[in-house]
Write an enzyme that holds these catalytic residues in place. Sequence first.
Site, short mmCIF file in Angstrom:
data_model
loop_
_atom_site.label_atom_id
_atom_site.label_comp_id
_atom_site.label_asym_id
_atom_site.label_seq_id
_atom_site.Cartn_x
_atom_site.Cartn_y
_atom_site.Cartn_z
N SER A 163 17.60 61.24 3.56
CA SER A 163 16.87 61.52 2.34
C SER A 163 15.39 61.42 2.69
CB SER A 163 17.27 60.54 1.23
OG SER A 163 16.55 60.80 0.05
N TYR B 41 11.47 69.94 -3.35
CA TYR B 41 11.87 69.02 -2.28
C TYR B 41 12.37 67.71 -2.88
CZ TYR B 41 11.53 65.92 1.76
OH TYR B 41 11.80 65.01 2.75
N LYS C 288 16.19 65.88 -2.80
CA LYS C 288 16.47 64.53 -2.30
C LYS C 288 17.05 63.63 -3.38
CE LYS C 288 15.23 65.38 1.88
NZ LYS C 288 16.28 65.53 2.93
#
Length: 278
Positions: free
Chosen positions: A135, A149, A153
Amino acid sequence: MSARTWFITGVNSGLGRMMTEQLLERGERVAGTARKMDTLVALKKKYGEQFKLQSLDLTDTPAIRSVVNAAFAHFGRIDVVVNNAGYGLIGAAEELRDEQIIHQINTNVIGSIQVVRAALPHLRAQGGGRIMQLSSMGGQWAMPGLSLYHASKWAVEGFFESTILDIAPFDIQVTIVEPGSARTEFAASSAALSPALDAYAETPAGAIRRLVEPGFRKQPGDPARMAQAMIASVDQNPAPKRLVLGTDAYNNIKGALTERLAALEAQKDIAFSTDFAA
């Protein structure tokens, strides 16, 4: 302890490459995948059968299943599955192209999920194993200009919060790795930029765009030390649920969690007031 066998995605660069080199050097076996194979020719030649290398694009689900099955068949057993491959998409939400959004989610989220789904029948059959999911500090903390992004995650971390509970009865343990910024290729080959809108040039998102660019090499994290810590974590039993790497990761995650907890406590009376009356 006898040598382990690892399956690692994205071994051509960054933390995946660091881990692979360190593991092979210490005599462990690695089944590695990459989209770009040319940078791995020398490593494959040096380690031969100790290093099984396969081409893989994480947006190709049938290929994921085939590659994972082939890796387990080749080595007989894989002890640790490392979901490392992924990239960052940089740009404010309004700047992103539709195809960039889809590709980011397909790679970082769906690709990671499908690797795990392909590996789980094998891990169950062999009586257990480890999964390590890359992660980021961006899985619990957010900054401007990285909305997709961060979305990827946070999605992966949510997937594992539940999946850890599903697979615990099979002695399959999971560690979510949350590195801070490190001197890898993230800002060059491992990052994609959206088209820029003039409206965002002087905003925080614009500042991040200028900061995260090829040639930026002031990140505090040492990728070699991060790879060492990831490898060492596999010796811990039970597995750490999360592995935070880097001073910036620790400080940013701590700040985000502290702020979130304070906001929750401030709403306690409201939360309790919405139940049915006793």
